[in-house]
Design an enzyme around this catalytic site. Structure first.
Site, PDB file in Angstrom:
ATOM      1  N   SER A 135      15.763  12.265  54.069  1.00 29.19           N
ATOM      2  CA  SER A 135      14.706  11.283  54.331  1.00 29.19           C
ATOM      3  C   SER A 135      14.461  10.306  53.188  1.00 29.19           C
ATOM      4  CB  SER A 135      13.383  11.989  54.684  1.00 29.19           C
ATOM      5  OG  SER A 135      12.752  12.476  53.529  1.00 29.19           O
ATOM      6  N   LYS A 172       8.110  12.234  49.269  1.00 25.38           N
ATOM      7  CA  LYS A 172       7.882  10.978  49.991  1.00 25.38           C
ATOM      8  C   LYS A 172       7.241   9.969  49.043  1.00 25.38           C
ATOM      9  CE  LYS A 172       8.940  12.465  54.245  1.00 25.38           C
ATOM     10  NZ  LYS A 172       9.639  13.675  53.782  1.00 25.38           N
TER      11      LYS A 172
END
Length: 222
Positions: A135, A172
């Protein structure tokens, strides 16, 4: 020895500065943005020239594997990098950089690294985690990479953090937005994770990513 063009020297200086400031080198895209070079092929041409002239080492197909040589540092007036000493960093498990994977706060192992790779951050304030997933690939963070993370419960908007969400650790970019927090992946095929302000706790942020380490395939070293 071949001389560098002014453009090549500026790119080399940017790579060294970013590496020392952030703990990892810039991506080709970041170099292009800084130098106002629109084409990635244009940036690659300069990097190939720097490599050919002995001022840069780079891994194949790795976005953050640019390493300035001793010759480059001497050219820029920095002198050969002194050994700043090895530090032992605790390895605390894996980070889910895709589907979150539970990362227990138990030290699985430890890794010894040159403190230079931490960009000036005190090694006692850092832990390491291994990435699992895809990701964050657009930020040059890939499956199997080791992240060096500075322990801190807070972050600035846009910084890459390790966050604990529902007892699962994930990496993230952090964006506070009104009544919620957005944890944004760097992969266009994946969706962000949202946490409401009411549910957000300072303990959710485990730390800020300050460095990335990757083992190159095929036994090549930078």
């Amino acid at each position: 020895m071949e001389e560098l063009t002014e453009r090549q020297r500026e790119i080399l200086s940017f790579i060294v500065k970013e590496t020392e400031t952030r703990g990892f080198p810039p991506t080709i895209r970041e170099i292009g943005e800084h130098m106002d070079i629109r084409s990635t092929n244009g940036v690659n041409d300069h990097l190939k020239a720097l490599e050919r002239k002995g001022y840069l080492n780079r891994g194949e197909q790795q976005s953050r594997s640019l390493v300035a040589t001793k010759r480059a540092r001497l050219l820029l007036g920095l002198g050969a990098r002194k050994d700043s000493g090895m530090v032992e960093i605790p390895l605390l498990g894996k980070v889910a950089a895709g589907a979150p994977l539970l990362a227990q706060e138990n030290m699985e192992d430890s890794v010894k690294i040159d403190s230079f790779l931490l960009g000036g951050v005190n090694g006692r304030e850092v832990f390491a985690l291994r990435v699992k997933g895809q990701s964050m690939i657009d930020d040059g963070i890939h499956d199997g990479d080791y992240l060096f993370v500075k322990k801190t419960p807070s972050a600035q908007p846009g910084e890459i953090v390790v966050a604990l969400i529902e007892d699962e650790a994930t990496v993230k970019r952090y964006y506070p937005e009104g009544d919620r927090i957005r944890f944004q992946p760097a992969n266009a095929t994946m969706q962000p994770i949202y946490v409401s302000r009411a549910e957000f706790r300072s303990t959710m942020i485990l730390g800020q990513v300050v460095g990335v380490y990757r083992k190159l395939q095929g036994g090549r070293t930078p």
